[in-house]
Enzyme design. Structure first.
Site, PDB file in Angstrom:
ATOM      1  N   GLN A 269      -5.073   0.093  -0.885  1.00 33.93           N
ATOM      2  CA  GLN A 269      -4.042  -0.728  -0.236  1.00 33.93           C
ATOM      3  C   GLN A 269      -3.110  -1.341  -1.301  1.00 33.93           C
ATOM      4  O   GLN A 269      -2.963  -0.784  -2.371  1.00 33.93           O
ATOM      5  CB  GLN A 269      -4.659  -1.793   0.669  1.00 33.93           C
ATOM      6  CG  GLN A 269      -5.228  -1.261   1.966  1.00 33.93           C
ATOM      7  CD  GLN A 269      -6.716  -1.022   1.917  1.00 33.93           C
ATOM      8  OE1 GLN A 269      -7.457  -1.653   1.192  1.00 33.93           O
ATOM      9  NE2 GLN A 269      -7.186  -0.078   2.704  1.00 33.93           N
TER      10      GLN A 269
ATOM     11  N   ARG B 181     -22.873 -12.904   6.816  1.00 36.31           N
ATOM     12  CA  ARG B 181     -24.250 -12.608   6.374  1.00 36.31           C
ATOM     13  C   ARG B 181     -25.051 -11.885   7.454  1.00 36.31           C
ATOM     14  O   ARG B 181     -26.235 -12.141   7.653  1.00 36.31           O
ATOM     15  CB  ARG B 181     -24.958 -13.904   5.934  1.00 36.31           C
ATOM     16  CG  ARG B 181     -24.263 -14.570   4.762  1.00 36.31           C
ATOM     17  CD  ARG B 181     -24.829 -15.931   4.424  1.00 36.31           C
ATOM     18  NE  ARG B 181     -24.589 -16.900   5.495  1.00 36.31           N
ATOM     19  CZ  ARG B 181     -23.454 -17.589   5.640  1.00 36.31           C
ATOM     20  NH1 ARG B 181     -22.448 -17.391   4.813  1.00 36.31           N
ATOM     21  NH2 ARG B 181     -23.324 -18.471   6.615  1.00 36.31           N
TER      22      ARG B 181
ATOM     23  N   THR C  41       8.658  11.693 -10.437  1.00 37.96           N
ATOM     24  CA  THR C  41       9.861  12.329  -9.896  1.00 37.96           C
ATOM     25  C   THR C  41       9.578  13.435  -8.885  1.00 37.96           C
ATOM     26  O   THR C  41      10.486  14.170  -8.502  1.00 37.96           O
ATOM     27  CB  THR C  41      10.706  12.906 -11.050  1.00 37.96           C
ATOM     28  OG1 THR C  41       9.907  13.850 -11.795  1.00 37.96           O
ATOM     29  CG2 THR C  41      11.185  11.806 -11.993  1.00 37.96           C
TER      30      THR C  41
ATOM     31  N   GLY D 182       0.814  -1.207   0.000  1.00 40.69           N
ATOM     32  CA  GLY D 182       0.000   0.000   0.000  1.00 40.69           C
ATOM     33  C   GLY D 182       0.849   1.259   0.000  1.00 40.69           C
ATOM     34  O   GLY D 182       2.079   1.211   0.065  1.00 40.69           O
ATOM     35  N   ASP D 183       0.194   2.400  -0.120  1.00 42.25           N
ATOM     36  CA  ASP D 183       0.856   3.710  -0.086  1.00 42.25           C
ATOM     37  C   ASP D 183       1.858   3.878  -1.232  1.00 42.25           C
ATOM     38  O   ASP D 183       2.826   4.629  -1.121  1.00 42.25           O
ATOM     39  CB  ASP D 183       1.585   3.935   1.256  1.00 42.25           C
ATOM     40  CG  ASP D 183       0.702   3.658   2.457  1.00 42.25           C
ATOM     41  OD1 ASP D 183      -0.403   4.219   2.502  1.00 42.25           O
ATOM     42  OD2 ASP D 183       1.111   2.875   3.327  1.00 42.25           O
TER      43      ASP D 183
ATOM     44  N   LYS E  32      -0.754   5.304  -5.889  1.00 39.93           N
ATOM     45  CA  LYS E  32      -1.769   4.985  -6.898  1.00 39.93           C
ATOM     46  C   LYS E  32      -2.615   6.192  -7.258  1.00 39.93           C
ATOM     47  O   LYS E  32      -3.008   6.365  -8.414  1.00 39.93           O
ATOM     48  CB  LYS E  32      -2.671   3.853  -6.392  1.00 39.93           C
ATOM     49  CG  LYS E  32      -1.949   2.551  -6.125  1.00 39.93           C
ATOM     50  CD  LYS E  32      -2.874   1.478  -5.591  1.00 39.93           C
ATOM     51  CE  LYS E  32      -3.377   1.755  -4.190  1.00 39.93           C
ATOM     52  NZ  LYS E  32      -2.315   1.773  -3.164  1.00 39.93           N
ATOM     53  N   GLY E  33      -2.892   7.038  -6.258  1.00 40.12           N
ATOM     54  CA  GLY E  33      -3.754   8.194  -6.510  1.00 40.12           C
ATOM     55  C   GLY E  33      -3.194   9.104  -7.586  1.00 40.12           C
ATOM     56  O   GLY E  33      -3.939   9.612  -8.435  1.00 40.12           O
ATOM     57  N   LYS E  34      -1.887   9.292  -7.585  1.00 43.36           N
ATOM     58  CA  LYS E  34      -1.270  10.168  -8.598  1.00 43.36           C
ATOM     59  C   LYS E  34      -1.392   9.556  -9.988  1.00 43.36           C
ATOM     60  O   LYS E  34      -1.637  10.276 -10.971  1.00 43.36           O
ATOM     61  CB  LYS E  34       0.193  10.415  -8.256  1.00 43.36           C
ATOM     62  CG  LYS E  34       0.891  11.315  -9.290  1.00 43.36           C
ATOM     63  CD  LYS E  34       2.303  11.685  -8.898  1.00 43.36           C
ATOM     64  CE  LYS E  34       2.931  12.560  -9.974  1.00 43.36           C
ATOM     65  NZ  LYS E  34       4.296  13.009  -9.633  1.00 43.36           N
TER      66      LYS E  34
ATOM     67  N   GLY F 129      -5.975   5.794   1.760  1.00 38.68           N
ATOM     68  CA  GLY F 129      -5.802   7.230   1.534  1.00 38.68           C
ATOM     69  C   GLY F 129      -4.984   7.487   0.296  1.00 38.68           C
ATOM     70  O   GLY F 129      -3.863   6.990   0.167  1.00 38.68           O
ATOM     71  N   HIS F 130      -5.552   8.201  -0.666  1.00 41.25           N
ATOM     72  CA  HIS F 130      -4.817   8.585  -1.862  1.00 41.25           C
ATOM     73  C   HIS F 130      -4.540  10.083  -1.808  1.00 41.25           C
ATOM     74  O   HIS F 130      -5.456  10.884  -1.659  1.00 41.25           O
ATOM     75  CB  HIS F 130      -5.613   8.242  -3.122  1.00 41.25           C
ATOM     76  CG  HIS F 130      -5.682   6.773  -3.395  1.00 41.25           C
ATOM     77  ND1 HIS F 130      -6.483   6.221  -4.360  1.00 41.25           N
ATOM     78  CD2 HIS F 130      -5.031   5.734  -2.822  1.00 41.25           C
ATOM     79  CE1 HIS F 130      -6.335   4.906  -4.362  1.00 41.25           C
ATOM     80  NE2 HIS F 130      -5.455   4.596  -3.437  1.00 41.25           N
TER      81      HIS F 130
ATOM     82  N   ASN G   9      -9.959   3.420   5.513  1.00 37.47           N
ATOM     83  CA  ASN G   9      -8.600   3.175   5.998  1.00 37.47           C
ATOM     84  C   ASN G   9      -7.582   3.445   4.905  1.00 37.47           C
ATOM     85  O   ASN G   9      -6.388   3.571   5.170  1.00 37.47           O
ATOM     86  CB  ASN G   9      -8.455   1.735   6.500  1.00 37.47           C
ATOM     87  CG  ASN G   9      -8.829   0.689   5.457  1.00 37.47           C
ATOM     88  OD1 ASN G   9      -9.553   0.963   4.507  1.00 37.47           O
ATOM     89  ND2 ASN G   9      -8.335  -0.520   5.639  1.00 37.47           N
TER      90      ASN G   9
ATOM     91  N   THR H 269      -4.028   7.938   8.801  1.00 38.14           N
ATOM     92  CA  THR H 269      -3.784   7.854  10.239  1.00 38.14           C
ATOM     93  C   THR H 269      -2.674   8.767  10.739  1.00 38.14           C
ATOM     94  O   THR H 269      -2.593   9.048  11.928  1.00 38.14           O
ATOM     95  CB  THR H 269      -3.398   6.415  10.623  1.00 38.14           C
ATOM     96  OG1 THR H 269      -2.151   6.089   9.964  1.00 38.14           O
ATOM     97  CG2 THR H 269      -4.464   5.432  10.173  1.00 38.14           C
TER      98      THR H 269
ATOM     99  N   ALA I 271       3.725   6.828  11.260  1.00 36.48           N
ATOM    100  CA  ALA I 271       4.991   6.708  10.542  1.00 36.48           C
ATOM    101  C   ALA I 271       5.063   5.347   9.855  1.00 36.48           C
ATOM    102  O   ALA I 271       4.721   4.326  10.439  1.00 36.48           O
ATOM    103  CB  ALA I 271       6.162   6.871  11.507  1.00 36.48           C
TER     104      ALA I 271
END
Length: 417
Positions: free
Chosen positions: A220, A140, A406, A13-14, A17-19, A41-42, A39, A297, A300
């Site tokens: 994620q 269920r 970059t 994760g992290d 992907k958002g960019k 975050g992009h 949970n 969150t 670190a």
């Protein structure tokens, strides 16, 4: 019928992907978020301004894009409402699956209580109720967005759920909010959410039939997948490419191109195996240079060198035909840069991930470092050492690298075709 493309995280994760979604979304009609919850975050940087997204798809920054939150996502209603309000009127641009499950207040309390009970074996969850909500879905016993349409029936369902929760409350020594308070929260927010609720599977199928372009966006990373990740230190959903189908209603044959995203180094949040982790000064240098603190969150992140074995494994799981390498500039100024190309395991060298992953030690290959890549937008303008690093990663992983980032800025991307 138009096929869909997919962007998926290849590490823990992290990855950024958002960019990448933001860089490509302008060419698509629909952007679909298909799993996870708030949970995730992009972070996208536009003109030096940081925009953090937790539930909304990254296509929300483009007026032409319609944004879909699929059935595989678990939704905190307050988070969705607050996030959507910051983008003004999204009517006609935001669609939320009526089959998506709702994170309710007792899920958050149970999440925290379970994590506390594990003590030293804690998973390192965000405590946002994601796991317990998925747990109710699988057993269920969940509440879906469609349930908001009949609050009388919903009250009866939650009353029934609470009969079981009384036992759980005693087991974990926790205090649950009353059914009345839960219903009051739902009743106050349901009228504002319901205008966006629809059958998003039918919506996407109709879009395909019209020839409109769809981009699916994962949350994620693949190494946190519930089945193929570093279990039990994983998330509660299917983070690999197959999750795009189950979490949206698209068929496997509907997926055209799978683009993987990985950092030029590696990070992980929470507990669990991380073979290339660097503690001490080196890890802290990567953390500070990369701003490695969670979007959701603020925690670190653990930092270390690029793990080509794990990336190659994840690319194979996802069927990636290309890979985007993010945050190359974070490695600026390092005299030497390492890449994990294999593991020591049970007295042998291996080039794969064993199920008993806790007992591997990384085997490194070293590369000469470079001075400055920050803001570079063409491959030829990169320092020769950085060019060599990218070319060798491509050979080691066996997947074409098509994009290199970059800097955090939206336009600082090298397109390699």
């Amino acid at each position: 019928m138009c096929m869909a493309d997919l962007i998926v995280g290849i590490q823990w994760g992290d990855e950024g992907k958002g960019k990448i979604v933001d860089a490509l979304a302008g060419g698509y009609d629909y952007v679909v978020r298909y799993q996870g919850g708030h949970n995730a975050g992009h972070t996208i940087v536009v003109d030096s301004k940081k925009i953090a997204l937790h539930l909304l798809p990254s296509g929300v920054l483009y007026e032409r894009c319609k944004n879909v939150i699929g059935n595989g996502v678990v939704i905190n209603l307050e988070q969705l409402l607050n996030e959507s309000k910051s983008f003004g009127n999204l009517q006609g641009r935001l669609f939320v699956s009526d089959k998506a499950h709702i994170i309710l207040p007792y899920h958050e309390i149970l999440d925290i209580a379970k994590e506390k009970s594990r003590q030293s074996a804690a998973i390192g969850t965000t405590g946002k109720g994601i796991g317990p909500c998925y747990g109710d879905k699988v057993s269920r016993n969940g509440v879906r967005l469609m349930d908001l349409k009949n609050l009388i029936t919903l009250r009866e369902k939650i009353d029934s759920i609470y009969q079981h929760l009384q036992y759980v409350q005693t087991l974990y020594d926790m205090e649950l909010p009353s059914v009345q308070s839960v219903m009051e929260r739902i009743e106050s927010i349901a009228p504002q959410i319901l205008p966006f609720v629809t059958d998003t599977t039918q919506l996407l199928w109709a879009a395909q039939n019209r020839g409109e372009k769809i981009l699916c966006e994962g949350a994620q990373g693949s190494m946190l997948d519930i089945d193929h990740g570093t279990y039990p230190f994983v998330t509660s959903s299917t983070t690999i490419a197959s999750g795009a189908c189950s979490g949206s209603g698209l068929a496997p044959r509907d997926i055209a191109h799978v683009i993987g995203v990985a950092k030029a180094y590696c990070t992980r949040v929470g507990n669990g195996i991380f073979p290339t982790q660097e503690d001490g000064e080196l890890g802290e240098r990567l953390r500070q240079a990369g701003g490695e603190f969670g979007t959701t969150t603020g925690r670190a992140r653990r930092c270390g060198w690029f793990d080509a074995v794990a990336v190659r494994y994840a690319c194979r799981l996802n069927g990636c035909e290309s890979l985007s390498i993010m945050k190359l500039d974070v490695l600026d100024g390092f005299e030497r840069v390492k890449v994990c190309v294999g593991y020591e395991y049970e007295g042998k060298e291996i080039d794969y991930i064993p199920t008993d992953y806790d007992n591997v030690k990384p085997i490194y290959r070293e590369f000469a470092g470079w001075d400055k890549t920050c803001g570079v937008r063409t491959f030829s303008a990169l320092p020769s050492q950085a060019q060599h690093y990218i070319k060798e990663l491509e050979k080691i992983i066996g997947v074409k690298i098509s994009m290199v980032s970059t800097s955090p800025e939206r336009d600082d991307i090298i397109m390699l075709g």
